[in-house]
Structure formats: C-alpha cells, structure tokens
Motif scaffolding. Structure first.
Motif, PDB file in Angstrom:
ATOM      1  N   VAL A  99      -5.871  44.496  25.682  1.00 39.21           N
ATOM      2  CA  VAL A  99      -6.952  44.252  25.434  1.00 39.21           C
ATOM      3  C   VAL A  99      -7.898  44.492  25.925  1.00 39.21           C
ATOM      4  O   VAL A  99      -9.362  44.884  25.405  1.00 39.21           O
ATOM      5  CB  VAL A  99      -7.055  42.818  24.930  1.00 39.21           C
ATOM      6  N   CYS A 100      -7.916  44.294  27.581  1.00 38.22           N
ATOM      7  CA  CYS A 100      -9.197  44.729  28.160  1.00 38.22           C
ATOM      8  C   CYS A 100      -9.571  46.163  28.589  1.00 38.22           C
ATOM      9  O   CYS A 100     -10.743  46.183  28.361  1.00 38.22           O
ATOM     10  CB  CYS A 100      -8.564  43.929  29.614  1.00 38.22           C
ATOM     11  N   VAL A 101      -7.893  46.659  28.623  1.00 41.00           N
ATOM     12  CA  VAL A 101      -8.671  48.403  28.439  1.00 41.00           C
ATOM     13  C   VAL A 101      -9.309  48.258  27.496  1.00 41.00           C
ATOM     14  O   VAL A 101      -9.958  49.407  27.816  1.00 41.00           O
ATOM     15  CB  VAL A 101      -7.413  49.302  29.145  1.00 41.00           C
ATOM     16  N   TRP A 102      -9.388  48.108  26.676  1.00 42.57           N
ATOM     17  CA  TRP A 102     -10.167  48.865  25.275  1.00 42.57           C
ATOM     18  C   TRP A 102     -10.979  48.337  24.995  1.00 42.57           C
ATOM     19  O   TRP A 102     -11.650  49.306  24.806  1.00 42.57           O
ATOM     20  CB  TRP A 102      -8.615  48.658  23.748  1.00 42.57           C
ATOM     21  N   ASP A 103     -11.255  46.978  25.664  1.00 46.08           N
ATOM     22  CA  ASP A 103     -12.833  46.911  25.485  1.00 46.08           C
ATOM     23  C   ASP A 103     -13.424  46.901  26.621  1.00 46.08           C
ATOM     24  O   ASP A 103     -14.176  47.176  26.253  1.00 46.08           O
ATOM     25  CB  ASP A 103     -13.058  45.399  26.150  1.00 46.08           C
ATOM     26  N   GLY A 104     -12.608  47.469  27.562  1.00 46.80           N
ATOM     27  CA  GLY A 104     -13.187  48.410  28.730  1.00 46.80           C
ATOM     28  C   GLY A 104     -13.656  49.560  28.488  1.00 46.80           C
ATOM     29  O   GLY A 104     -15.184  50.266  28.910  1.00 46.80           O
ATOM     30  N   TRP A 106     -14.016  50.885  25.160  1.00 45.95           N
ATOM     31  CA  TRP A 106     -15.289  50.897  24.645  1.00 45.95           C
ATOM     32  C   TRP A 106     -16.678  50.717  25.170  1.00 45.95           C
ATOM     33  O   TRP A 106     -17.633  51.582  24.737  1.00 45.95           O
ATOM     34  CB  TRP A 106     -14.838  49.305  23.111  1.00 45.95           C
ATOM     35  N   LEU A 107     -16.847  49.962  25.644  1.00 39.64           N
ATOM     36  CA  LEU A 107     -17.883  49.259  26.402  1.00 39.64           C
ATOM     37  C   LEU A 107     -18.276  51.046  27.551  1.00 39.64           C
ATOM     38  O   LEU A 107     -19.603  52.281  27.947  1.00 39.64           O
ATOM     39  CB  LEU A 107     -17.766  48.172  27.672  1.00 39.64           C
ATOM     40  N   ALA A 116     -17.643  59.852  19.975  1.00 35.48           N
ATOM     41  CA  ALA A 116     -15.995  59.804  19.079  1.00 35.48           C
ATOM     42  C   ALA A 116     -15.214  59.096  20.385  1.00 35.48           C
ATOM     43  O   ALA A 116     -14.718  58.015  19.570  1.00 35.48           O
ATOM     44  CB  ALA A 116     -15.464  61.248  19.452  1.00 35.48           C
ATOM     45  N   ARG A 117     -15.521  58.143  21.724  1.00 34.78           N
ATOM     46  CA  ARG A 117     -14.592  57.903  22.295  1.00 34.78           C
ATOM     47  C   ARG A 117     -15.348  56.446  21.318  1.00 34.78           C
ATOM     48  O   ARG A 117     -14.414  55.257  21.454  1.00 34.78           O
ATOM     49  CB  ARG A 117     -14.373  57.274  24.115  1.00 34.78           C
ATOM     50  N   VAL A 118     -16.392  56.190  21.213  1.00 28.57           N
ATOM     51  CA  VAL A 118     -16.406  54.805  20.897  1.00 28.57           C
ATOM     52  C   VAL A 118     -15.824  54.263  19.565  1.00 28.57           C
ATOM     53  O   VAL A 118     -15.158  52.841  19.485  1.00 28.57           O
ATOM     54  CB  VAL A 118     -18.070  54.630  20.634  1.00 28.57           C
ATOM     55  N   GLY A 119     -15.882  55.609  18.735  1.00 27.87           N
ATOM     56  CA  GLY A 119     -14.516  55.508  17.506  1.00 27.87           C
ATOM     57  C   GLY A 119     -13.083  55.289  17.914  1.00 27.87           C
ATOM     58  O   GLY A 119     -12.907  54.729  17.172  1.00 27.87           O
ATOM     59  N   GLN A 120     -13.564  55.093  18.503  1.00 30.60           N
ATOM     60  CA  GLN A 120     -11.569  55.827  19.001  1.00 30.60           C
ATOM     61  C   GLN A 120     -11.205  54.165  18.961  1.00 30.60           C
ATOM     62  O   GLN A 120     -10.166  53.592  19.238  1.00 30.60           O
ATOM     63  CB  GLN A 120     -10.919  56.555  19.634  1.00 30.60           C
ATOM     64  N   HIS A 155     -19.539  46.683  14.734  1.00 30.54           N
ATOM     65  CA  HIS A 155     -21.088  46.346  14.215  1.00 30.54           C
ATOM     66  C   HIS A 155     -21.528  46.744  16.005  1.00 30.54           C
ATOM     67  O   HIS A 155     -22.857  46.878  15.766  1.00 30.54           O
ATOM     68  CB  HIS A 155     -21.656  45.454  13.987  1.00 30.54           C
ATOM     69  N   GLY A 156     -21.527  47.610  16.814  1.00 27.84           N
ATOM     70  CA  GLY A 156     -22.208  47.937  18.441  1.00 27.84           C
ATOM     71  C   GLY A 156     -22.467  46.605  18.728  1.00 27.84           C
ATOM     72  O   GLY A 156     -23.495  46.933  19.932  1.00 27.84           O
ATOM     73  N   ASP A 157     -22.370  45.338  18.779  1.00 28.51           N
ATOM     74  CA  ASP A 157     -21.967  44.213  19.590  1.00 28.51           C
ATOM     75  C   ASP A 157     -21.821  44.028  20.641  1.00 28.51           C
ATOM     76  O   ASP A 157     -19.964  43.498  20.651  1.00 28.51           O
ATOM     77  CB  ASP A 157     -22.264  43.077  18.741  1.00 28.51           C
TER      78      ASP A 157
END
Length: 178
Positions: A99-104, A106-107, A116-120, A155-157
């Motif tokens: 979860v942490c690495v996916w949160d990171g 995404w940011l 593309a990376r944001v979407g993945q 939602h990009g928040d």
C-alpha cells in the motif's frame, strides 16, 4: 486468566521452537489479538528465510520495486527485539508495505505528470480494499479507510494518500516527499 494462559503458551512456544522460526504452535480461534496462524520466533536464525517464503505472489508492486525493504525491516526488528509473531502479522506487513509503495508511486507519477502511471497506480489502489489479507483481518475500519484512499486516488485528491503515508509508511519505502 486468559492472559496468563497466553503468556504460558508463548513461553512454551519460545522454549520449544528449538531455535527455529517455525514453532509449530498456532493461535487459538476466538482471541482478539491473535488468529489461528502459526507463531514465529523472530529471533531465530532462519527467520529471514521464513519471511522470504511468505512473500506474497498475489500482491503487485510498481515496476522497479521489490519486497526486500519490508523483508529487511521485519528481520532487523526481529533480531533487535526477538519475539513471537504470527504468520498473519508477516503477511500484513507485506500488504501494508505494498500500500505504501503504491501510494508513493501514485504521488510520484502525479508529480512527474505521468498520467499512465497515475492511472495504473490508481487502478491497483482501487483493488487494495479487496486484498484477502485486509478482508480477513479487518476488525473494523481498515477496509473502509483503504476504500477512502482508493476514492481519493480516483478523484486526484492527494490529502488522504499523504495522510496514509505520514501515518503508516516509512519514508525510506516511499521515495517521495510526504
């Protein structure tokens, strides 16, 4: 009384493990702080091998990431302060790291403007609340919190994601400013 019985069981488990991480002792159903998975001796010389054997095959990581940081952390903590830990605890640590690495991810993707990376990353984050380890161990609130993070990512928040990182993630795991 239950606390004494648990302490006696843990003492027996620690003593009977023959110096191996796998104790052959399993938790009892119905206890609130344990489940039926095996108790592991974190101070045992083979604890690293056991942790590595529990690496999830059903949880993805972003490209270029590995399970090594969470393995190293669990082993270092176990060696520094030997204790008993259930298999479920190890599995949970892997999932929380993911979860942490996916949160990171995404940011970092947002900061780089890489849609593309944001979407993945958002797609994986949306699936997190249904990961079996979270569903199996949710005592109330964890899955709901993970859903709120997924909704925020969709939602990009950034707020809930940054909050999750600050509260639950090692900055060395994330690799982006919190």
């Amino acid at each position: 009384m239950a606390g004494l019985a648990a302490a006696a069981l843990l003492g027996t488990a620690f003593a009977s493990s023959d110096g191996l991480a796998r104790t052959g002792i399993f938790g009892s159903p119905g206890f609130t702080e344990s489940d039926t998975s095996e108790w592991l001796n974190t101070g045992a010389p083979d604890f690293r091998e056991v942790v590595e054997s529990l690496r999830p095959s059903d949880i993805p990581l972003p490209a270029g990431r590995s399970w090594q940081p969470v393995i190293d952390t669990q082993v270092a903590n176990g060696q520094r302060e030997p204790a008993m830990m259930q298999v479920t605890g190890v599995r949970s640590a892997f999932a929380h790291y993911a979860v942490c690495v996916w949160d990171g991810e995404w940011l970092a993707a947002r900061q780089a403007g890489d849609t593309a990376r944001v979407g993945q990353a958002a797609e994986v984050i949306r699936g997190v609340p249904s990961w079996p380890i979270f569903v199996e161990t949710d005592g109330g609130g964890t899955v709901d919190w993970l859903r709120s993070i997924a909704e925020a990512a969709t939602h990009g928040d950034e707020g809930p994601i940054r909050q999750d990182i600050r509260a639950n993630c090692s900055s060395s795991w994330i690799g982006v400013d919190q």
